[in-house]
Design a protein around this motif. Structure first.
Motif, PDB file in Angstrom:
ATOM      1  N   LYS A  12     -71.463 -28.643  21.832  1.00 46.49           N
ATOM      2  CA  LYS A  12     -71.904 -29.064  20.492  1.00 46.49           C
ATOM      3  C   LYS A  12     -73.401 -28.874  20.341  1.00 46.49           C
ATOM      4  O   LYS A  12     -73.885 -28.422  19.281  1.00 46.49           O
ATOM      5  CB  LYS A  12     -71.533 -30.528  20.250  1.00 46.49           C
ATOM      6  CG  LYS A  12     -70.036 -30.775  20.129  1.00 46.49           C
ATOM      7  CD  LYS A  12     -69.740 -32.257  19.955  1.00 46.49           C
ATOM      8  CE  LYS A  12     -68.247 -32.517  19.882  1.00 46.49           C
ATOM      9  NZ  LYS A  12     -67.935 -33.957  19.723  1.00 46.49           N
ATOM     10  N   GLU A  40     -74.893 -31.620   8.709  1.00 44.42           N
ATOM     11  CA  GLU A  40     -73.513 -32.101   8.816  1.00 44.42           C
ATOM     12  C   GLU A  40     -72.554 -31.141   8.138  1.00 44.42           C
ATOM     13  O   GLU A  40     -71.465 -30.849   8.650  1.00 44.42           O
ATOM     14  CB  GLU A  40     -73.396 -33.502   8.207  1.00 44.42           C
ATOM     15  CG  GLU A  40     -74.039 -34.598   9.040  1.00 44.42           C
ATOM     16  CD  GLU A  40     -73.957 -35.954   8.354  1.00 44.42           C
ATOM     17  OE1 GLU A  40     -73.738 -35.968   7.112  1.00 44.42           O
ATOM     18  OE2 GLU A  40     -74.137 -36.976   9.035  1.00 44.42           O
ATOM     19  N   LYS A  41     -72.959 -30.613   7.012  1.00 42.91           N
ATOM     20  CA  LYS A  41     -72.098 -29.703   6.253  1.00 42.91           C
ATOM     21  C   LYS A  41     -71.909 -28.382   7.002  1.00 42.91           C
ATOM     22  O   LYS A  41     -70.785 -27.898   7.167  1.00 42.91           O
ATOM     23  CB  LYS A  41     -72.711 -29.446   4.881  1.00 42.91           C
ATOM     24  CG  LYS A  41     -71.868 -28.549   3.980  1.00 42.91           C
ATOM     25  CD  LYS A  41     -72.529 -28.420   2.617  1.00 42.91           C
ATOM     26  CE  LYS A  41     -71.701 -27.493   1.717  1.00 42.91           C
ATOM     27  NZ  LYS A  41     -72.341 -27.320   0.390  1.00 42.91           N
ATOM     28  N   SER A  44     -69.984 -28.872  10.473  1.00 40.10           N
ATOM     29  CA  SER A  44     -68.561 -29.125  10.282  1.00 40.10           C
ATOM     30  C   SER A  44     -67.818 -27.884   9.806  1.00 40.10           C
ATOM     31  O   SER A  44     -66.705 -27.592  10.246  1.00 40.10           O
ATOM     32  CB  SER A  44     -68.373 -30.279   9.296  1.00 40.10           C
ATOM     33  OG  SER A  44     -67.011 -30.507   9.052  1.00 40.10           O
ATOM     34  N   LYS A  45     -68.459 -27.114   8.949  1.00 38.99           N
ATOM     35  CA  LYS A  45     -67.792 -25.954   8.336  1.00 38.99           C
ATOM     36  C   LYS A  45     -67.828 -24.723   9.245  1.00 38.99           C
ATOM     37  O   LYS A  45     -66.803 -24.041   9.410  1.00 38.99           O
ATOM     38  CB  LYS A  45     -68.468 -25.625   7.000  1.00 38.99           C
ATOM     39  CG  LYS A  45     -67.829 -24.451   6.261  1.00 38.99           C
ATOM     40  CD  LYS A  45     -68.550 -24.214   4.942  1.00 38.99           C
ATOM     41  CE  LYS A  45     -67.943 -23.001   4.214  1.00 38.99           C
ATOM     42  NZ  LYS A  45     -68.647 -22.722   2.926  1.00 38.99           N
ATOM     43  N   THR A  50     -67.548 -32.070  14.443  1.00 39.01           N
ATOM     44  CA  THR A  50     -67.152 -33.116  13.493  1.00 39.01           C
ATOM     45  C   THR A  50     -68.390 -33.804  12.937  1.00 39.01           C
ATOM     46  O   THR A  50     -69.388 -33.988  13.637  1.00 39.01           O
ATOM     47  CB  THR A  50     -66.246 -34.152  14.165  1.00 39.01           C
ATOM     48  OG1 THR A  50     -66.941 -34.736  15.256  1.00 39.01           O
ATOM     49  CG2 THR A  50     -64.963 -33.507  14.677  1.00 39.01           C
ATOM     50  N   SER A  51     -68.320 -34.179  11.665  1.00 41.82           N
ATOM     51  CA  SER A  51     -69.465 -34.789  11.001  1.00 41.82           C
ATOM     52  C   SER A  51     -69.866 -36.112  11.647  1.00 41.82           C
ATOM     53  O   SER A  51     -71.022 -36.517  11.622  1.00 41.82           O
ATOM     54  CB  SER A  51     -69.150 -35.009   9.520  1.00 41.82           C
ATOM     55  OG  SER A  51     -67.982 -35.805   9.374  1.00 41.82           O
TER      56      SER A  51
END
Length: 241
Positions: A12, A40-41, A44-45, A50-51
């Motif tokens: 991560k 975060e966006k 996650s995308k 994970t957010s």
């Protein structure tokens, strides 16, 4: 079908650093900055992070000096550049190498100490063993010497018999002397002194009893005969001459 394995914490971190590096390359090394909601966006995308874990991973990068952050107004902004990340990794590697060298030196010093201690202890034990063996040998020689002249010969048996007879005679004489002990001047004098002390003590108590009788007669008006009868004092009670 097997369940897809999640990303590890280090994976991560690596993917999140890609967000900053890829942005720098696309923008021709412009110093783009991000807010937490932007990271975060994207994470996650595009990165499969994970957010819920974005904030924790990002904070670990900030703590390690790989990502910079600053608060402007009411918002926190984050940015990072490949050169700084490279220096941060290099510094981290140097710290680990320094720590490893220190641990190796400490282990080497400990091994040296353990070796010296073991050798010293072994020498001490060996010395004690040699000393004990020497004492044992001296004692054995002394025992051998003490046996000389004590062999079981006819002459020795006769002497031992004579010794036993003399010891028996000695005990008989002691018993005979004990019978006449009471006539020993020292014993007689000791008995005289003991008798004197006992007589003085008896007369002191006699004097005390007469004093108490006199006090009782004055205080309560008792007759002397009544006092003698009440306390079992004989009529001929008097001092010892």
């Amino acid at each position: 079908m097997s369940k897809k394995k999640g990303l590890s914490f280090e994976e991560k971190r690596a993917r999140m650093m890609e967000i900053f590096f890829e942005t720098c390359l696309l923008c021709f090394m412009q110093k783009d900055v991000f807010q937490l909601k932007d990271i975060e966006k994207i994470a996650s995308k595009d990165k499969g992070i994970t957010s819920m874990s974005v904030k924790e991973v990002l904070q670990s990068l900030v703590d390690d000096g790989m990502v910079d952050t600053d608060r402007i107004g009411t918002s926190n902004y984050f940015w990072a550049f490949p050169s700084k990340a490279l220096h941060a990794r290099k510094r981290k590697l140097e710290e680990l190498q320094t720590q490893e060298c220190f641990e190796v030196r400490s282990l080497y010093a400990f091994c040296q100490f353990h070796l010296i201690f073991s050798v010293t202890f072994l020498e001490l034990v060996s010395g004690k063993f040699a000393e004990t063996s020497q004492k044992k040998e001296i004692l054995q020689k002394g025992m051998e010497k003490s046996k000389i002249g004590r062999e079981n010969t006819a002459e020795r048996a006769a002497l031992m018999k004579e010794l036993a007879a003399l010891q028996q005679k000695k005990e008989q004489l002691k018993a005979e002397i004990e019978k006449y002990k009471e006539y020993d001047p020292d014993v007689v004098e000791e008995m005289r002194q003991t008798s004197k002390v006992a007589k003085e003590a008896a007369n002191r108590w006699t004097d005390n009893i007469f004093a108490i009788k006199s006090w009782a007669k004055r205080k309560f008006g008792f007759e002397e005969s009544r006092i003698d009868k009440s306390f079992g004092i004989p009529e001929d009670f008097d001092y010892i001459d």
